[in-house]
Design an enzyme around this catalytic site. Sequence first.
Site, mmCIF file in Angstrom:
data_model
loop_
_atom_site.group_PDB
_atom_site.id
_atom_site.type_symbol
_atom_site.label_atom_id
_atom_site.label_comp_id
_atom_site.label_asym_id
_atom_site.label_seq_id
_atom_site.Cartn_x
_atom_site.Cartn_y
_atom_site.Cartn_z
ATOM 1 N N ASN A 8 64.031 85.088 81.222
ATOM 2 C CA ASN A 8 63.988 86.226 82.082
ATOM 3 C C ASN A 8 62.330 86.441 82.391
ATOM 4 O O ASN A 8 62.194 87.728 82.859
ATOM 5 C CB ASN A 8 64.465 87.333 81.419
ATOM 6 C CG ASN A 8 66.115 87.421 81.478
ATOM 7 O OD1 ASN A 8 66.536 87.311 82.638
ATOM 8 N ND2 ASN A 8 66.927 87.371 80.464
ATOM 9 N N GLU A 10 59.175 86.183 83.915
ATOM 10 C CA GLU A 10 58.928 85.657 85.417
ATOM 11 C C GLU A 10 58.033 84.718 85.657
ATOM 12 O O GLU A 10 58.015 83.823 86.342
ATOM 13 C CB GLU A 10 58.656 86.961 86.298
ATOM 14 C CG GLU A 10 59.626 88.111 86.655
ATOM 15 C CD GLU A 10 60.678 87.270 87.660
ATOM 16 O OE1 GLU A 10 60.076 86.713 88.607
ATOM 17 O OE2 GLU A 10 61.718 87.594 87.524
ATOM 18 N N LYS A 12 57.025 82.428 83.239
ATOM 19 C CA LYS A 12 57.763 81.035 82.855
ATOM 20 C C LYS A 12 58.740 80.541 84.215
ATOM 21 O O LYS A 12 58.564 79.234 84.252
ATOM 22 C CB LYS A 12 58.584 81.249 81.585
ATOM 23 C CG LYS A 12 58.597 79.964 80.620
ATOM 24 C CD LYS A 12 59.318 80.490 79.631
ATOM 25 C CE LYS A 12 58.434 80.547 78.343
ATOM 26 N NZ LYS A 12 59.320 80.613 77.120
ATOM 27 N N ASP A 69 62.139 76.396 75.081
ATOM 28 C CA ASP A 69 61.447 77.446 73.967
ATOM 29 C C ASP A 69 60.132 76.911 73.695
ATOM 30 O O ASP A 69 59.827 75.700 73.466
ATOM 31 C CB ASP A 69 62.319 77.680 72.695
ATOM 32 C CG ASP A 69 61.901 78.910 71.925
ATOM 33 O OD1 ASP A 69 62.195 79.877 72.468
ATOM 34 O OD2 ASP A 69 61.632 78.604 70.877
ATOM 35 N N ARG A 181 54.290 72.581 78.453
ATOM 36 C CA ARG A 181 55.600 72.528 79.248
ATOM 37 C C ARG A 181 55.433 71.529 80.307
ATOM 38 O O ARG A 181 56.623 71.002 80.790
ATOM 39 C CB ARG A 181 55.755 74.033 79.974
ATOM 40 C CG ARG A 181 57.107 74.486 80.482
ATOM 41 C CD ARG A 181 57.034 75.783 80.912
ATOM 42 N NE ARG A 181 57.137 76.440 79.633
ATOM 43 C CZ ARG A 181 56.271 77.504 79.365
ATOM 44 N NH1 ARG A 181 55.228 77.675 80.125
ATOM 45 N NH2 ARG A 181 56.165 78.057 78.256
#
Length: 198
Positions: A8, A10, A12, A69, A181
Amino acid sequence: MKFLIATNNEDKLKEIRHILAQFGIEGISLKEAGVTSKPEETGATFEDNARIKALSGMEATGLPTVADDSGLMVEALHGAPGVYSARYAGENATDSDRINKLLYEMRDVPAGARDAKFVCAICCAFPDGNIINAHGECEGSIAFAPQGKGGFGYDPIFIEKTTGKSFALLAGEEKDRLSHRGKALAQFAKLLHKRFGA
């Protein structure tokens, strides 16, 4: 190819969607998929929490679901904030609150002893029961004060090792390439290509 991105956040979502698009994968958000349930992140590791979120999204939509995560691990703080990175300054804290708390905890830590790393675990859960896991890390150190306005989370105080710049000062493409990431998603894409024979 369509995947649910189980977040949720935004910022990411935008970052993951941007990186996935490079591999021809369309990422849809929880909102676009009509998913309102939010699983409790009770895992002891980033991998545990990514798996909890991926399985929850896949069960709710029937779509392959990718969840990440990630967080910051600071050596001088024995790996904190770790899996509690988002909740480090309390449930409704802002990015500024978290940064200020971390800088306060680090107030007596000298230069040269401020090593840290960002860690990202990605899990993709498929309706057929298969799971793909990927992992990425980015080494750096904690600045004495925020630098730059870009990025999100702890980006303004994380100095990336190879550039000597904070994540908040890096351009989008450069950050994608160097970030925890970005590395995890690149590994994830290779595993996807392997699975689908692409």
